[in-house]
Design an enzyme around this catalytic site. Structure first.
Site, PDB file in Angstrom:
ATOM      1  N   SER A 140       0.049   6.072  86.345  1.00  0.00           N
ATOM      2  CA  SER A 140      -0.587   7.335  85.992  1.00  0.00           C
ATOM      3  C   SER A 140      -0.242   7.681  84.549  1.00  0.00           C
ATOM      4  CB  SER A 140      -0.151   8.440  86.969  1.00  0.00           C
ATOM      5  OG  SER A 140      -0.770   9.662  86.664  1.00  0.00           O
ATOM      6  N   THR A 141       0.532   8.737  84.322  1.00  0.00           N
ATOM      7  CA  THR A 141       0.880   9.168  82.964  1.00  0.00           C
ATOM      8  C   THR A 141       1.583   8.043  82.204  1.00  0.00           C
ATOM      9  OG1 THR A 141       1.197  11.397  83.828  1.00  0.00           O
ATOM     10  CG2 THR A 141       2.037  10.947  81.618  1.00  0.00           C
ATOM     11  N   HIS A 171      -4.644   6.573  87.382  1.00  0.00           N
ATOM     12  CA  HIS A 171      -5.193   7.923  87.507  1.00  0.00           C
ATOM     13  C   HIS A 171      -5.944   8.267  86.224  1.00  0.00           C
ATOM     14  CE1 HIS A 171      -1.731   9.030  90.500  1.00  0.00           C
ATOM     15  NE2 HIS A 171      -2.626   8.210  91.015  1.00  0.00           N
ATOM     16  N   MET A 190       3.403  10.399  86.901  1.00  0.00           N
ATOM     17  CA  MET A 190       3.879  11.622  87.514  1.00  0.00           C
ATOM     18  C   MET A 190       3.605  11.611  89.013  1.00  0.00           C
ATOM     19  SD  MET A 190       2.679  15.507  86.541  1.00  0.00           S
ATOM     20  CE  MET A 190       2.810  15.091  84.795  1.00  0.00           C
ATOM     21  N   ASP A 213       2.549   9.091  94.070  1.00  0.00           N
ATOM     22  CA  ASP A 213       1.475   8.223  94.549  1.00  0.00           C
ATOM     23  C   ASP A 213       1.913   6.765  94.459  1.00  0.00           C
ATOM     24  OD1 ASP A 213      -1.033   7.489  95.497  1.00  0.00           O
ATOM     25  OD2 ASP A 213      -1.920   7.418  93.497  1.00  0.00           O
TER      26      ASP A 213
END
Length: 384
Positions: A202-203, A229, A323, A326
């Site tokens: 993600s991030t 993401h 973050m 998940d």
């Protein structure tokens, strides 16, 4: 720890709106604003903020140029705001290449279903990246260690025009497994046999994925699933960019895609990606997911869980910077099926959320520094 923020945008309305939202959090202080990139560079040097929120299109000096100058002169974590268009996606990826850590859609209704949730997302992202201290900028060769040369075609560039910043993150604490992983030890193959590799992030993921995938050989023997993401408007441009840089082929996944060796399939933003079938005939199912119970679209958990059902013990799954948590539940299913799980170490993560969730649950076999992930993959798979 108070996160001190500089808000940069040429719209006075947007500067005021972002400032008001951030100021609602007692752990965030807006210390200044700037209405163009040149002013942002100057105020960053003067105010030394913990985080900068940055627009892309601005007069005098645009956001991407401002990011480059800030990362060279006063390295600071930067969160970009972007329009959800193809041009906006390309510009945002350029900003990430220049050193920005993350991005959000400029329209708040595109961030989350309701205003309250969008506010929380913005505040949380600012706090998460504000806890990291960015190291100095050292432009590297455009080829990212070694230029991909195995897939030379008239349409495909064999080297990148990108200049990557050196991202060094100082974590507040480092668990024992992360300390061990940061030592540049020579990886050893376990001897396990695989049929699929899956990576969730993600991030910080766009830069992390680029760093890993550009070091894989053209003859990589298995399909690769990528779950990042990212909004739906961004994934086509991101897949295209990765494909232009890598020896392997990278494409945005489409419904019905047959899984082929040496091809990486990027889950489309805003949708879910499942693996279906068995015995070498696996294919992808891409579908819209309107369920309010699922936070992430695409979801690492959903793709990992489907891989566990379809491939059993033959998956190498890796959870990179991001973050939240998940990937933890899907990784648990993969491990129960006999597959192997790795996580990125804390020191090299932009946000040590997803990898920490997997490591803390005892699901990952080891935590690896980002610079070493590709080396470990190539050794484990037997192609390095």
């Amino acid at each position: 720890m108070t996160i001190r923020v500089l808000v940069v945008d040429d719209s006075s309305f947007f500067r005021r709106r972002v400032s008001e939202i951030l100021s609602q959090d007692p752990n965030i202080e807006v210390i200044g604003t700037a209405n163009n990139g040149k002013e942002a560079v100057e105020k960053t040097a003067e105010l030394r903020p913990s985080v900068i929120t940055m627009d892309i299109e601005m007069p005098v000096l645009d956001g991407i140029s401002a990011v480059k100058q800030i990362m060279q002169q006063t390295p600071t974590p930067i969160l970009m705001f972007s329009s959800l268009t193809h041009d906006g996606a390309s510009a945002t990826l350029d900003a990430l290449d220049a050193g920005a850590l993350d991005f959000l859609p400029k329209k708040f209704e595109d961030i989350a279903r309701d205003k309250e949730e969008a506010t929380k997302v913005l505040q949380q992202k600012v706090k998460e990246i504000g806890r990291r201290r960015v190291g100095g900028f050292r432009p590297q060769r455009a080829t990212l260690n070694q230029a991909p040369t195995a897939r030379t075609t008239p349409e495909r560039s064999t080297s990148s025009t990108l200049r990557q910043p050196d991202r060094t993150f100082a974590a507040r604490s480092t668990p024992a497994d992360s300390r061990a992983a940061t030592k540049s030890e020579r990886p050893k193959a376990s001897g396990k046999q695989y049929k699929l590799m899956a990576i969730g992030t993600s991030t910080g993921g766009p830069v992390a994925l680029q760093k890993v995938l550009t070091q894989l050989p053209a003859n990589f023997p298995h399909p690769i699933l990528l779950i990042q993401h990212m909004p739906g408007a961004f994934t086509p441009a991101f897949a295209q960019r990765l494909d232009s840089l890598c020896r392997i082929k990278v494409k945005e996944a489409e419904n019905g895609d047959l899984l082929r060796p040496g091809v990486a399939y990027l889950a489309p933003g805003g949708k879910q990606m499942l693996v279906e079938g068995r015995s070498g005939n696996q294919k992808l199912k891409i579908y819209e997911d309107d369920s309010a119970r699922v936070t992430y679209k695409p979801s690492v958990d959903i793709t990992f869980a489907s891989a566990a059902k379809s491939y059993g013990d033959s998956v190498l799954a890796i959870v990179l910077t991001g973050m939240g948590a998940d990937g933890r539940d899907g990784a648990r299913m993969l491990k129960q099926a006999g597959s192997k799980i790795w996580a990125q170490d804390e020191a090299s993560c932009v946000v040590y959320g997803m990898p920490q969730a997997v490591a803390s649950a005892g699901l990952s076999e080891k935590s690896i520094a980002l610079d070493d992930v590709a080396k470990h993959i190539n050794t484990e798979i037997g192609c390095g």
